[in-house]
Design a protein around this motif. Sequence first.
Motif, short mmCIF file in Angstrom:
data_model
loop_
_atom_site.label_atom_id
_atom_site.label_comp_id
_atom_site.label_asym_id
_atom_site.label_seq_id
_atom_site.Cartn_x
_atom_site.Cartn_y
_atom_site.Cartn_z
N GLU A 135 9.92 8.88 -1.73
CA GLU A 135 10.66 9.58 -0.67
C GLU A 135 12.14 9.21 -0.70
O GLU A 135 13.01 10.07 -0.49
CB GLU A 135 10.05 9.27 0.70
N VAL A 179 0.83 -1.20 0.00
CA VAL A 179 0.00 0.00 0.00
C VAL A 179 0.87 1.26 0.00
O VAL A 179 0.55 2.24 -0.66
CB VAL A 179 -0.95 0.00 1.22
N ILE A 180 1.98 1.22 0.72
CA ILE A 180 2.80 2.42 0.84
C ILE A 180 4.12 2.35 0.08
O ILE A 180 4.93 3.28 0.13
CB ILE A 180 3.08 2.74 2.33
N ARG A 181 4.36 1.25 -0.65
CA ARG A 181 5.64 1.05 -1.33
C ARG A 181 5.96 2.20 -2.29
O ARG A 181 7.08 2.73 -2.28
CB ARG A 181 5.64 -0.26 -2.09
N ASP A 182 5.02 2.63 -3.11
CA ASP A 182 5.28 3.70 -4.07
C ASP A 182 5.68 4.99 -3.37
O ASP A 182 6.60 5.69 -3.79
CB ASP A 182 4.05 3.94 -4.96
N GLU A 183 5.00 5.29 -2.28
CA GLU A 183 5.32 6.49 -1.53
C GLU A 183 6.72 6.40 -0.92
O GLU A 183 7.48 7.37 -0.94
CB GLU A 183 4.29 6.72 -0.43
N LEU A 184 7.08 5.23 -0.41
CA LEU A 184 8.41 5.04 0.16
C LEU A 184 9.50 5.18 -0.91
O LEU A 184 10.54 5.80 -0.66
CB LEU A 184 8.51 3.68 0.85
#
Length: 79
Positions: free
Chosen positions: A68, A60-65
Amino acid sequence: MRDTSVETDFFLDLRHVEFVVYFEDLLLRRADQLIEAGNVSLAYDLLMAVARRHRDAMEVIRDELVKEENELDSAIKQI
């Protein structure tokens, strides 16, 4: 018919909460108990369940990580 697709919110007064135990922590505790009891097969299943839940949460958060991390790399290169 009751709509079961909607999650119900629950509110607790934090004064009544002594501690929180996460589901994954319960699975890991149980896996430890099973290993000590010699039931490695079931313990393995529980450990795989924790791994799947962790993997699914990370997707769920891989793209955001990654975004960043790339921004951080760019900032470091400019220094």
